[in-house]
Design a protein around this motif. Structure first.
Motif: not given
Length: 393
Positions: A110-111, A166-168, A189-190, A197-199
């Protein structure tokens, strides 16, 4: 037959490979002490086993459930977050899956788009990066050290962030180290990822096996710090239901329809019998059983840390959760792979080499799982002691 590049690129899961070799030795009549797999020896709580018997005796319909899971189970999971972690979760945001692995597959599908970059700690659970790469993303393996508890921190994440990130992914407590990210660092971190704008995906399958604080409070879920994070959990570890293949994820509301469509097409639904039986996990009786087992794991951890110290195998960062110890074998003169090979062949003790978990500590560190019984742990440590002593002769 032409095999896809995706399948050819996937590395073996070495913990499972060593498990196969251990099984082969057992078939030859040897007693192998299995400290390689993260599989609690307790099994499911008695009430859950009884519930499964009732289900299989025809007490419950075994038709497909909804793709997102049995409504009653989704409500029970939400209640668990409320009662244990003081977090209000809408049951509509809970997705029940065929193990935490299926939750990771659905969330990644999904991501992640091809070409995206995802930051993951090194060392970390190997399947996380393998699944991400299977969807065409690039994994940015971020080397960690004992100073950061072999975990990501905000400064390291910031230093490795690129235009493609795009995400971590964060796991706390972690496999293979059993260490947790401090709450303040996890929040930072969050925050950093959200600013870009990353998940944020947080693997919490060992969260309820982590140590409680000085006021006997369980650790905080990432959802209490970042309601927009994707959190993955499982019935396998705290509830001891490894082979039942049942997990869940909590996702932001806009992500639910996407996961529902993916689940419908990938899995239809998680095992209906397992879902019905898992409702018994959240009774006071079962939770008391699981808490007693968590305390037992703490005693096993102390046994293992003492044993490794006596042998002379240093543990750079003692764990505070899960049931793993990540120790350094560089002083033996062997690589971690060779250490594990020889320990299995000569001492009949199955361990997992650091190669499974990344590149940074691949040659120097070994994971030991203390999910085995205390008697097996004592036997395994005694054998390892003799093995290591013989290396110096």
């Amino acid at each position: 037959m032409r095999i896809s590049q995706r399948a050819q690129a996937v590395a073996p899961f070495y913990a499972m490979e060593f498990g196969k070799h251990a099984a082969a030795l057992q078939a030859q009549g040897h007693h192998v002490v299995k400290l390689s797999l993260g599989e609690p020896d307790f099994g499911a709580p008695p009430a859950v086993v009884a519930a499964m018997r009732h289900v299989m005796d025809g007490g419950t319909s075994l038709a497909y459930t909804a793709a997102l899971g049995l409504p009653a189970l989704r409500e029970a999971i939400a209640g668990f977050y409320r009662d244990r972690h003081d977090v209000d979760v809408d049951p509509a945001r809970v997705v029940v899956t065929a193990g935490a692995s299926a939750a990771l597959v659905l969330a990644t599908a999904a991501l992640v788009d091809p070409g995206d970059e995802v930051l993951i700690a090194d060392p970390s659970y190997p399947c996380n990066r393998q699944i991400v790469e299977s969807f065409g993303a690039r994994v940015g393996l971020v080397p960690t050290t004992a100073e950061t508890r072999y975990q990501l921190d905000a400064a390291t994440v910031r230093a490795h962030w690129t235009d493609r990130t795009r995400g971590v992914m964060v796991a706390t407590p972690s496999n293979p180290t059993g260490t947790s990210v401090p709450t303040s660092e996890l929040a930072a971190i969050c925050d950093l990822a959200r600013e870009h704008d990353a998940w944020r995906l947080v693997d919490e399958i060992y969260l309820d096996l982590a140590d409680h604080d000085e006021r006997s409070r369980p650790p905080r879920s990432a959802l209490s710090l970042d309601p927009g994070a994707v959190v993955i959990n499982s019935f396998s570890k705290y509830f001891g239901m490894t082979g039942w293949r049942l997990g869940w994820c909590v996702v932001p509301e806009p992500l639910v329809p996407a996961l529902e469509r993916l689940a419908q097409n990938y899995f239809l639904c998680a095992s209906a019998p397992a879902q019905h039986a898992a409702l018994a996990c959240f009774t006071p009786e079962s939770l008391a059983v699981c808490e007693a087992r968590r305390a037992e794991f703490g005693e096993r951890r102390a046994l293992v840390l003492d044993g490794l110290e006596r042998i002379g195998l240093p543990v750079p960062v003692p764990p505070d959760g899960a049931f793993y110890v990540y120790f350094d074998v560089s002083g033996t003169g062997l690589t971690s792979w060779r250490f594990c090979e020889r320990a299995l062949q000569e001492a009949h003790v199955a361990l997992t080499p650091g190669r499974d978990f990344g590149t940074h500590t691949a040659e120097t560190h070994v994971r030991l799982s203390y999910a085995a019984s205390a008697d097996e742990l004592r036997e395994g440590l005694a054998r390892l002691g003799k093995f290591v002593s013989a290396l110096g002769q």
